[in-house]
Scaffold this motif. Structure first.
Motif, PDB file in Angstrom:
ATOM      1  N   LEU A 155      39.032  40.310  77.393  1.00 23.74           N
ATOM      2  CA  LEU A 155      38.145  41.410  76.991  1.00 23.74           C
ATOM      3  C   LEU A 155      36.972  40.915  76.157  1.00 23.74           C
ATOM      4  O   LEU A 155      35.823  41.278  76.413  1.00 23.74           O
ATOM      5  CB  LEU A 155      38.915  42.477  76.215  1.00 23.74           C
ATOM      6  CG  LEU A 155      38.059  43.622  75.655  1.00 23.74           C
ATOM      7  CD1 LEU A 155      37.380  44.394  76.768  1.00 23.74           C
ATOM      8  CD2 LEU A 155      38.908  44.533  74.788  1.00 23.74           C
ATOM      9  N   THR A 156      37.253  40.085  75.172  1.00 22.59           N
ATOM     10  CA  THR A 156      36.162  39.603  74.325  1.00 22.59           C
ATOM     11  C   THR A 156      35.204  38.715  75.115  1.00 22.59           C
ATOM     12  O   THR A 156      34.002  38.698  74.837  1.00 22.59           O
ATOM     13  CB  THR A 156      36.680  38.874  73.069  1.00 22.59           C
ATOM     14  OG1 THR A 156      37.572  37.817  73.459  1.00 22.59           O
ATOM     15  CG2 THR A 156      37.393  39.840  72.129  1.00 22.59           C
ATOM     16  N   GLY A 157      35.703  38.026  76.126  1.00 19.19           N
ATOM     17  CA  GLY A 157      34.828  37.238  76.991  1.00 19.19           C
ATOM     18  C   GLY A 157      33.890  38.127  77.796  1.00 19.19           C
ATOM     19  O   GLY A 157      32.691  37.848  77.908  1.00 19.19           O
ATOM     20  N   VAL A 158      34.427  39.215  78.335  1.00 15.87           N
ATOM     21  CA  VAL A 158      33.598  40.163  79.080  1.00 15.87           C
ATOM     22  C   VAL A 158      32.579  40.806  78.148  1.00 15.87           C
ATOM     23  O   VAL A 158      31.408  40.979  78.503  1.00 15.87           O
ATOM     24  CB  VAL A 158      34.471  41.230  79.781  1.00 15.87           C
ATOM     25  CG1 VAL A 158      33.614  42.359  80.338  1.00 15.87           C
ATOM     26  CG2 VAL A 158      35.301  40.595  80.888  1.00 15.87           C
ATOM     27  N   MET A 159      32.999  41.151  76.953  1.00 16.51           N
ATOM     28  CA  MET A 159      32.062  41.748  75.989  1.00 16.51           C
ATOM     29  C   MET A 159      30.910  40.796  75.700  1.00 16.51           C
ATOM     30  O   MET A 159      29.746  41.216  75.650  1.00 16.51           O
ATOM     31  CB  MET A 159      32.802  42.121  74.703  1.00 16.51           C
ATOM     32  CG  MET A 159      33.733  43.286  74.888  1.00 16.51           C
ATOM     33  SD  MET A 159      34.745  43.618  73.446  1.00 16.51           S
ATOM     34  CE  MET A 159      33.491  44.034  72.263  1.00 16.51           C
ATOM     35  N   LEU A 160      31.222  39.536  75.529  1.00 18.29           N
ATOM     36  CA  LEU A 160      30.185  38.535  75.265  1.00 18.29           C
ATOM     37  C   LEU A 160      29.206  38.457  76.442  1.00 18.29           C
ATOM     38  O   LEU A 160      27.990  38.411  76.233  1.00 18.29           O
ATOM     39  CB  LEU A 160      30.829  37.179  75.003  1.00 18.29           C
ATOM     40  CG  LEU A 160      29.930  36.061  74.521  1.00 18.29           C
ATOM     41  CD1 LEU A 160      29.307  36.400  73.171  1.00 18.29           C
ATOM     42  CD2 LEU A 160      30.728  34.771  74.407  1.00 18.29           C
ATOM     43  N   GLU A 161      29.717  38.487  77.660  1.00 19.42           N
ATOM     44  CA  GLU A 161      28.855  38.477  78.855  1.00 19.42           C
ATOM     45  C   GLU A 161      27.919  39.683  78.868  1.00 19.42           C
ATOM     46  O   GLU A 161      26.718  39.545  79.129  1.00 19.42           O
ATOM     47  CB  GLU A 161      29.701  38.537  80.136  1.00 19.42           C
ATOM     48  CG  GLU A 161      30.462  37.314  80.491  1.00 19.42           C
ATOM     49  CD  GLU A 161      31.374  37.562  81.694  1.00 19.42           C
ATOM     50  OE1 GLU A 161      31.170  38.553  82.439  1.00 19.42           O
ATOM     51  OE2 GLU A 161      32.315  36.767  81.874  1.00 19.42           O
ATOM     52  N   VAL A 162      28.473  40.860  78.615  1.00 33.12           N
ATOM     53  CA  VAL A 162      27.682  42.090  78.673  1.00 33.12           C
ATOM     54  C   VAL A 162      26.627  42.107  77.567  1.00 33.12           C
ATOM     55  O   VAL A 162      25.472  42.462  77.819  1.00 33.12           O
ATOM     56  CB  VAL A 162      28.596  43.334  78.595  1.00 33.12           C
ATOM     57  CG1 VAL A 162      27.780  44.609  78.435  1.00 33.12           C
ATOM     58  CG2 VAL A 162      29.482  43.404  79.833  1.00 33.12           C
ATOM     59  N   ILE A 163      26.994  41.709  76.370  1.00 36.22           N
ATOM     60  CA  ILE A 163      26.023  41.653  75.265  1.00 36.22           C
ATOM     61  C   ILE A 163      24.898  40.694  75.607  1.00 36.22           C
ATOM     62  O   ILE A 163      23.722  40.999  75.398  1.00 36.22           O
ATOM     63  CB  ILE A 163      26.723  41.265  73.945  1.00 36.22           C
ATOM     64  CG1 ILE A 163      27.648  42.393  73.486  1.00 36.22           C
ATOM     65  CG2 ILE A 163      25.687  40.952  72.858  1.00 36.22           C
ATOM     66  CD1 ILE A 163      28.600  42.000  72.381  1.00 36.22           C
ATOM     67  N   ALA A 164      25.246  39.545  76.159  1.00 41.48           N
ATOM     68  CA  ALA A 164      24.228  38.556  76.531  1.00 41.48           C
ATOM     69  C   ALA A 164      23.279  39.112  77.587  1.00 41.48           C
ATOM     70  O   ALA A 164      22.068  38.854  77.537  1.00 41.48           O
ATOM     71  CB  ALA A 164      24.896  37.281  77.039  1.00 41.48           C
ATOM     72  N   GLU A 165      23.804  39.876  78.527  1.00 45.66           N
ATOM     73  CA  GLU A 165      22.961  40.464  79.569  1.00 45.66           C
ATOM     74  C   GLU A 165      22.100  41.599  79.032  1.00 45.66           C
ATOM     75  O   GLU A 165      20.906  41.677  79.319  1.00 45.66           O
ATOM     76  CB  GLU A 165      23.827  40.981  80.719  1.00 45.66           C
ATOM     77  CG  GLU A 165      24.468  39.897  81.528  1.00 45.66           C
ATOM     78  CD  GLU A 165      25.506  40.430  82.494  1.00 45.66           C
ATOM     79  OE1 GLU A 165      25.549  41.663  82.743  1.00 45.66           O
ATOM     80  OE2 GLU A 165      26.298  39.612  83.015  1.00 45.66           O
ATOM     81  N   GLU A 166      22.709  42.482  78.261  1.00 49.47           N
ATOM     82  CA  GLU A 166      21.999  43.660  77.758  1.00 49.47           C
ATOM     83  C   GLU A 166      20.916  43.301  76.743  1.00 49.47           C
ATOM     84  O   GLU A 166      19.929  44.016  76.616  1.00 49.47           O
ATOM     85  CB  GLU A 166      22.984  44.652  77.137  1.00 49.47           C
ATOM     86  CG  GLU A 166      23.895  45.310  78.148  1.00 49.47           C
ATOM     87  CD  GLU A 166      23.159  46.207  79.129  1.00 49.47           C
ATOM     88  OE1 GLU A 166      22.259  46.980  78.704  1.00 49.47           O
ATOM     89  OE2 GLU A 166      23.465  46.121  80.341  1.00 49.47           O
ATOM     90  N   TYR A 167      21.127  42.247  76.009  1.00 44.61           N
ATOM     91  CA  TYR A 167      20.182  41.843  74.962  1.00 44.61           C
ATOM     92  C   TYR A 167      19.664  40.431  75.219  1.00 44.61           C
ATOM     93  O   TYR A 167      19.544  39.631  74.292  1.00 44.61           O
ATOM     94  CB  TYR A 167      20.858  41.938  73.590  1.00 44.61           C
ATOM     95  CG  TYR A 167      21.329  43.339  73.293  1.00 44.61           C
ATOM     96  CD1 TYR A 167      20.438  44.311  72.853  1.00 44.61           C
ATOM     97  CD2 TYR A 167      22.662  43.701  73.498  1.00 44.61           C
ATOM     98  CE1 TYR A 167      20.863  45.607  72.607  1.00 44.61           C
ATOM     99  CE2 TYR A 167      23.092  44.999  73.251  1.00 44.61           C
ATOM    100  CZ  TYR A 167      22.191  45.939  72.818  1.00 44.61           C
ATOM    101  OH  TYR A 167      22.617  47.220  72.583  1.00 44.61           O
ATOM    102  N   ALA A 168      19.363  40.157  76.478  1.00 49.00           N
ATOM    103  CA  ALA A 168      18.968  38.808  76.895  1.00 49.00           C
ATOM    104  C   ALA A 168      17.810  38.247  76.067  1.00 49.00           C
ATOM    105  O   ALA A 168      17.829  37.067  75.698  1.00 49.00           O
ATOM    106  CB  ALA A 168      18.604  38.804  78.377  1.00 49.00           C
ATOM    107  N   ASN A 169      16.837  39.063  75.744  1.00 50.51           N
ATOM    108  CA  ASN A 169      15.674  38.578  74.991  1.00 50.51           C
ATOM    109  C   ASN A 169      16.021  38.194  73.562  1.00 50.51           C
ATOM    110  O   ASN A 169      15.341  37.369  72.955  1.00 50.51           O
ATOM    111  CB  ASN A 169      14.557  39.619  74.985  1.00 50.51           C
ATOM    112  CG  ASN A 169      13.977  39.841  76.368  1.00 50.51           C
ATOM    113  OD1 ASN A 169      14.059  38.967  77.228  1.00 50.51           O
ATOM    114  ND2 ASN A 169      13.423  41.020  76.596  1.00 50.51           N
TER     115      ASN A 169
END
Length: 126
Positions: free
Chosen positions: A80-94
């Protein structure tokens, strides 16, 4: 995304374990409620990073509940925390600089370490 990537995790949720459609899962009120609780716990951890006792207490409660009441395998916290990290990285890429990535990676490790410690404390056995 967590349930799409790891459909076996749905087995722990009677309300939506038979849902196959990601959009249906996204609209599920029970799933949204659980997601808010998860994010609330993470927010409490972030807000109290300077209070190690509070962090330990919050994550111990989460770990013990998931070990004793819900019987969730602890590896799902890492997933779960790995998926969260992926999503945060995508959503806040800049804004997701190497420093931010490092901070979230440390948070992921902190969560998993404390939660699994709680599992061990209660003598969790599958």
């Amino acid at each position: 995304r967590f349930f799409v990537n790891f459909p076996s995790a749905k087995q722990y949720f009677s309300q939506f374990k038979h849902m196959e459609d990601p959009l249906e899962m996204e609209r599920s009120l029970q799933l949204r409620k659980h997601a808010r609780r998860v994010m609330g716990a993470i927010n409490t951890v972030v807000e109290n990073l300077n209070d190690s006792e509070k962090v330990s207490s919050v994550l111990a409660l989460v770990g013990k509940a998931h070990a004793l009441k819900h019987k969730v395998e602890p590896i799902y916290f890492k997933k779960l925390t790995g998926v969260m990290l992926e999503v945060i990285a995508e959503e806040y890429a800049n804004d997701f600089t190497p420093e931010v990535h490092s901070a979230w990676t440390k948070m992921k490790t902190l969560i998993y370490t404390h939660v699994t410690a709680a599992y061990k404390e209660v003598g969790w056995a599958q």
